[in-house]
Write an enzyme that holds these catalytic residues in place. Structure first.
Site, PDB file in Angstrom:
ATOM      1  CE  LYS A 190      30.131  18.480  48.538  1.00  4.90           C
ATOM      2  NZ  LYS A 190      29.628  17.138  48.634  1.00  4.90           N
ATOM      3  CE1 TYR A 207      28.682  16.392  54.529  1.00  5.82           C
ATOM      4  CE2 TYR A 207      28.703  14.003  54.321  1.00  5.82           C
ATOM      5  CZ  TYR A 207      28.096  15.223  54.102  1.00  5.82           C
ATOM      6  OH  TYR A 207      26.901  15.285  53.444  1.00  5.82           O
ATOM      7  CG  ASP A 224      36.629  13.549  53.375  1.00 10.21           C
ATOM      8  OD1 ASP A 224      36.974  14.257  52.406  1.00 10.21           O
ATOM      9  OD2 ASP A 224      35.460  13.197  53.564  1.00 10.21           O
ATOM     10  NE  ARG A 239      26.083  -5.573  41.241  1.00  7.78           N
ATOM     11  CZ  ARG A 239      26.475  -6.831  41.504  1.00  7.78           C
ATOM     12  NH1 ARG A 239      27.561  -7.048  42.211  1.00  7.78           N
ATOM     13  NH2 ARG A 239      25.788  -7.856  41.054  1.00  7.78           N
TER      14      ARG A 239
END
Ligand SMILES: Cc1ncc(COP(=O)(O)O)c(C=O)c1O
Length: 410
Positions: A220, A123, A195, A70
């Site tokens: 994406k 978004y 973004d 992590r």
């Protein structure tokens, strides 16, 4: 007598080009004497401590050796190195999803009393985070069309700490003037975050245009094959490091090693894929503009796009997403989606496959029409993420589907 030869000026020294870096930027993982060529997948939770002294050094932050995935994992680190290189960033961190990246960046850098100005074309997930979740922690956001300087001045407050935009926006594909926004934010001492999901660093590099950080849904184009959910943030250390250190340690939205491995592999072919996405999307957009069933088409590389000149100044291509409005409204949209055969009716974008969606009859069907229209989701709006199939086959499928939709009265 030999004529003196004119000396050619030595070619300017430059670093490796984008495609070279896309292939090699993540390299560098070694394991003892083993020197893997491809990035190794460290599918492990923890790494053993070689000695008690080394364990103390790691715990004290004096050694960068990985110890718990992590907090740090070499496969994830390879992806972070690669995106930092491609975006021209000081630093980067990977997250479990695009929204994990956005939330981690904002939560790690904003505090109660801060104000954010965001473009109204961000978004939907980012909109909900800023609009519905962050006010519970005392962070307010004003949403405006940031291309309008008067509204921008009006929205700005003394406590505005961050300007957040997506360019091109979704689903409007509105292109924003990134250098002008960067100048304004910097002059007023605020962070500017972009973004860059739709463009990727191959088509647009916001940090070179003045942004402090970029955010990606690596789900994406960066991973590019529709099989991995991940997010990335790259930018100045002052903004990125709080995200990596406090954000990932305490908020925990880390990228899994196997997912990081898939995304890093995807980066190797990013320039090739983006060239093809751009070329095919432009062909499809031009073809759609000639169709009688279509009222208008929006694509940044079309002469009809309202910010075409701006798009050409700050982008290298129009990317693979376009939107168009069917004259037949909601019923035509639904009929088109039932008629496509090659194009896949699904959300997301940037996949190898062509993905098509009609928001008004699907995801936005429960949204009241006024609210839907305010978001730019008109009745006949169709979003197409043009994939890597032969473009003639994509156009052929749309042609037969538009014909069937018309015959069905749509
Ligand atoms: C522009 C943009 N940013 C962020 C996100 C969120 O990414 P993810 O779905 O990986 O959380 C998306 C998702 O569609 C997006 O399109």
């Amino acid at each position: 007598m030999t004529r003196p030869r004119r000396r050619r000026p030595a070619p300017a020294r430059r670093g490796p080009g984008f495609a070279t870096r896309a292939v090699h930027a993540g390299e560098g993982s070694t394991h003892g004497d083993v020197r893997p060529v491809a990035t190794p997948l460290y599918q492990t939770v923890s790494f053993s401590f070689p000695s008690a002294a080394e364990a103390s050094a790691i715990a004290a932050g004096e050694s960068a050796a990985p110890w718990y995935s992590r907090i740090g994992n070499p496969t994830v680190a390879a992806l972070e190195r690669a995106i930092a290189d491609l975006e021209g960033a000081e630093s980067a961190f990977a997250a479990a999803s695009g929204m994990g990246a956005v939330a981690t960046l904002l939560l790690a850098n904003l505090r109660a009393g801060d104000h954010v100005v965001a473009d109204s074309g961000v978004y939907g997930g980012t909109y909900n985070l800023l609009r519905r979740e962050l006010p519970r922690f005392g962070v307010e956001t004003t949403f405006i069309e940031t291309n309008d300087p008067a509204r921008l001045r009006e929205a700005w407050r003394p406590n505005t700490r961050l300007l957040y935009v997506d360019s091109p926006g979704n689903p409007t594909l509105r292109v924003l003037d990134l250098p002008a926004l960067a100048e304004l934010a910097r002059a007023r001492g605020a962070w500017f975050v972009v973004d860059n999901t739709f463009c990727t660093p191959y088509l647009q590099r916001p940090l070179e245009l003045g942004a402090h950080a970029v955010v990606h849904s690596a789900t994406k184009y960066l991973s590019g094959h529709g099989d991995a959910i991940a997010g990335l943030v790259a930018g100045e250390c002052a903004l990125v490091e709080p995200g990596r250190i406090a954000g990932l340690r305490e908020f925990g939205a880390v990228c899994a090693p196997f997912v990081a491995w898939l995304v890093e592999r995807g980066l190797h072919t990013l320039p090739l894929r983006m060239e093809r996405h751009c070329a095919s999307a432009l062909r499809v957009a031009e073809w759609l503009e000639s169709r009688p069933e279509v009222a208008w088409v929006r694509y940044p590389w079309l002469p009809s796009h309202p910010q075409r000149a701006l798009a050409r100044r700050q982008m290298r291509g129009g990317s693979g997403v376009l939107v168009f409005e069917l004259k037949g409204g909601i019923s035509a949209g639904a009929a088109l989606l039932d008629a496509v055969e090659l194009c896949t009716h699904a959300v997301s974008l940037g996949d190898t496959r062509t993905l098509i969606m009609h928001p008004a009859s699907t995801m936005h069907a429960p949204t009241p029409p006024e609210e839907r229209l305010a978001l730019g989701v008109t009745d006949g709006l169709v979003r197409l993420s043009v994939g890597l199939e032969d473009v003639e086959d994509i156009i052929g499928d749309l042609e037969q589907a538009l014909g069937k939709a018309r015959a069905a009265g749509g």
